[in-house]
Design an enzyme around this catalytic site. Structure first.
Site, PDB file in Angstrom:
ATOM      1  N   SER A 118      -1.761   8.040   0.250  1.00  0.00           N
ATOM      2  CA  SER A 118      -2.822   7.360  -0.500  1.00  0.00           C
ATOM      3  C   SER A 118      -3.202   8.151  -1.744  1.00  0.00           C
ATOM      4  O   SER A 118      -3.208   9.387  -1.730  1.00  0.00           O
ATOM      5  CB  SER A 118      -4.053   7.218   0.398  1.00  0.00           C
ATOM      6  OG  SER A 118      -5.184   6.868  -0.366  1.00  0.00           O
ATOM      7  N   TYR A 141      -3.916   3.604  -6.589  1.00  0.00           N
ATOM      8  CA  TYR A 141      -5.123   2.977  -7.093  1.00  0.00           C
ATOM      9  C   TYR A 141      -5.266   3.475  -8.524  1.00  0.00           C
ATOM     10  O   TYR A 141      -4.721   4.530  -8.878  1.00  0.00           O
ATOM     11  CB  TYR A 141      -6.361   3.451  -6.322  1.00  0.00           C
ATOM     12  CG  TYR A 141      -6.547   2.901  -4.937  1.00  0.00           C
ATOM     13  CD1 TYR A 141      -6.497   1.543  -4.667  1.00  0.00           C
ATOM     14  CD2 TYR A 141      -6.852   3.770  -3.887  1.00  0.00           C
ATOM     15  CE1 TYR A 141      -6.723   1.061  -3.383  1.00  0.00           C
ATOM     16  CE2 TYR A 141      -7.082   3.300  -2.602  1.00  0.00           C
ATOM     17  CZ  TYR A 141      -7.014   1.947  -2.359  1.00  0.00           C
ATOM     18  OH  TYR A 141      -7.239   1.481  -1.094  1.00  0.00           O
ATOM     19  N   THR A 167      -1.654  -1.155  -4.441  1.00  0.00           N
ATOM     20  CA  THR A 167      -2.574  -1.922  -3.583  1.00  0.00           C
ATOM     21  C   THR A 167      -3.418  -2.843  -4.461  1.00  0.00           C
ATOM     22  O   THR A 167      -4.067  -2.388  -5.408  1.00  0.00           O
ATOM     23  CB  THR A 167      -3.469  -0.949  -2.788  1.00  0.00           C
ATOM     24  OG1 THR A 167      -2.626  -0.130  -1.968  1.00  0.00           O
ATOM     25  CG2 THR A 167      -4.454  -1.694  -1.898  1.00  0.00           C
ATOM     26  N   LYS A 265       1.119  -4.162  -2.221  1.00  0.00           N
ATOM     27  CA  LYS A 265       0.460  -4.162  -0.898  1.00  0.00           C
ATOM     28  C   LYS A 265      -0.853  -4.933  -0.973  1.00  0.00           C
ATOM     29  O   LYS A 265      -1.679  -4.670  -1.861  1.00  0.00           O
ATOM     30  CB  LYS A 265       0.184  -2.703  -0.484  1.00  0.00           C
ATOM     31  CG  LYS A 265      -0.591  -2.561   0.821  1.00  0.00           C
ATOM     32  CD  LYS A 265      -0.632  -1.089   1.248  1.00  0.00           C
ATOM     33  CE  LYS A 265      -1.361  -0.876   2.561  1.00  0.00           C
ATOM     34  NZ  LYS A 265      -2.818  -0.864   2.430  1.00  0.00           N
ATOM     35  N   HIS A 289      -5.531  -4.844   4.424  1.00  0.00           N
ATOM     36  CA  HIS A 289      -6.119  -3.505   4.311  1.00  0.00           C
ATOM     37  C   HIS A 289      -6.742  -3.084   5.650  1.00  0.00           C
ATOM     38  O   HIS A 289      -7.788  -2.438   5.692  1.00  0.00           O
ATOM     39  CB  HIS A 289      -7.181  -3.506   3.207  1.00  0.00           C
ATOM     40  CG  HIS A 289      -7.323  -2.195   2.487  1.00  0.00           C
ATOM     41  ND1 HIS A 289      -6.965  -2.002   1.181  1.00  0.00           N
ATOM     42  CD2 HIS A 289      -7.799  -0.989   2.894  1.00  0.00           C
ATOM     43  CE1 HIS A 289      -7.225  -0.764   0.812  1.00  0.00           C
ATOM     44  NE2 HIS A 289      -7.731  -0.126   1.845  1.00  0.00           N
TER      45      HIS A 289
END
Ligand SMILES: Cc1cc2nc3c(=O)[nH]c(=O)nc-3n(C[C@H](O)[C@H](O)[C@H](O)COP(=O)(O)O)c2cc1C
Length: 400
Positions: A118, A141, A167, A265, A289
């Site tokens: 992440s 992100y 994402t 995603k 999520h």
């Protein structure tokens, strides 16, 4: 190295299923950390749905068939994995266990599968990649802004990350009510007066607290390097996410910045699946999520037939959400997923017993998967399709 004591702690008869790792994680972690892993958004309707939906799909075994061996290996985005189960990006894993992201990636590599790191990680992506013998993908992100993201993408490419996972379901952080009730924001404020009412839950877990403090206490985000500031401080993250929503318009520059395979995603509909393909995705993840964002969306297994029909085999489909058993993996593969991601299943293991817990979570799912295939009478993952399951009658309506 995994100590014998840790491995014993997660061995049978204590740990037989993922639910047992969940129970151990709850006993070891402060409530605020356990609920951060375990909880979902708002009324947790989708959270429950992600699990229950697997019960609505039933198997159609072919009996009196000998299946002496099953090879659970699968190629995903051109990389041969020892099993069709990847470790999903789970932000702040370093709160669950010292150097949590490095530990989880190392165990994924040992098991022969991929780890997805992440953006909201407490460990540097270079260290996570270097510490794993397996593929490491980077989840993006745009927190910190597009220039910051561009330089992290370059770092991920230089470090040898195998895919970029963008994402798309987090324009703001979902409302996870348990986090609010447990005082996660006051606890992150560093302001003693505001922290005080919530401190007893942390002090009640001295073993965790000692390990957390030895690991440096509350981490920053070293993969979001802010110019003139350094790694983004923890408390700034929800504002940062909101200020840098990923939109389809971003895919142009992301594709130019990233030389490797691109994964989108957070796809739940045929519409978004088609759009992701138009934007150059080589794989999509059917994901809500882990039910942490918009409550009331479809459970992911329910969304899979619609997405699979829209994709028509042109790109690879991965699915996550609620996977806790090998039979869940098999059902997802029957309905069109190439592989699944697991989030909480390994996060519970990490919280319960560090690397030994992650290894045990993977082992439970691998063993389950092979047994399920033998019980089904199916010798190979490639032979799985919708003929091995029954789905509720109304599921077919959008699958055409
Ligand atoms: C504690 C936690 C943190 C997460 N952080 C991220 C994240 O930083 N980025 C992301 O794309 N998904 C994140 N997810 C979602 C997971 O990648 C995955 O979609 C989800 O966990 C799958 O559902 P499952 O937990 O039921 O397996 C997170 C999930 C959990 C449980």
């Amino acid at each position: 190295m995994i100590s014998d004591r840790c491995a014993r702690r997660v061995s049978p008869p204590r740990v037989v299923a993922i639910e047992d790792l969940r129970r151990l994680a709850r006993a070891h972690l402060p409530r605020v950390v356990f609920d951060y892993i375990d909880g979902g958004a708002e009324g947790e309707v989708t959270l429950a749905g992600n699990r229950h939906v697997f019960d609505h799909v039933t198997f159609r075994p072919r009996h009196a068939v000998a299946v002496p061996a099953v090879d659970p290996a699968r190629t995903v985005l051109g990389t041969r994995l020892a099993l069709p189960i990847l470790l999903a990006p789970v932000g702040s894993s370093r709160l669950f266990h010292p150097r949590g992201e490095e530990v989880a990636a190392r165990e994924a590599g040992r098991a022969g599968t991929a780890y997805i790191l992440s953006t909201l990680s407490g460990c540097r992506l270079e260290d996570v990649k270097a510490g794993s013998a397996g593929p490491v993908w980077y989840q993006l992100y745009l927190a910190g802004g597009r220039d910051v993201a561009r330089s992290t993408i370059a770092r991920a490419a230089a470090a040898g990350c195998g895919a970029l996972v963008v994402t798309i379901d987090t324009p703001v952080a979902g409302l996870r009510e348990r986090d609010v009730r447990n005082g996660s924001l006051p606890l992150l404020s560093g302001h003693l007066g505001r922290m005080l009412p919530f401190l007893p839950q942390v002090l009640a877990r001295p073993r965790w607290l000692l390990a957390f403090l030895r690991d440096g206490g509350l981490m920053r985000f070293p993969n979001i390097e802010l110019p003139g500031v350094g790694p983004m401080p923890y408390a700034d993250v929800s504002v940062a996410l909101e200020q840098a929503t990923v939109t389809w318009d971003d895919f142009g520059w992301i594709r130019r910045a990233w030389p490797g395979p691109l994964v989108v995603k957070g796809v739940l509909t045929a519409h978004d699946a088609r759009r992701a393909m138009e934007e150059g995705a080589q794989a999509i993840v059917v994901s809500n999520h882990g039910a942490r964002q918009l409550d009331g969306v479809a459970p992911t297994l329910r969304a899979l037939p619609e997405v699979a029909a829209a994709v028509g085999g042109r790109v690879e489909i991965l699915l996550d959400g609620g996977v806790r058993r090998g039979s869940d993996v098999v059902k997802a593969l029957c309905l069109g997923a190439r592989a699944v991601l697991i989030g909480r299943a390994y996060a519970y293991g990490l919280g319960a017993a560090g690397g030994a817990g992650v290894a045990r979570a993977i082992d439970i799912l691998r063993t389950d998967l092979v047994r399920t295939m033998k019980l089904l009478g199916c010798p190979s993952l490639d032979a799985l399709d919708c003929s091995w399951v029954d789905i509720p009658a109304d599921w077919a309506d959008r699958a055409t």
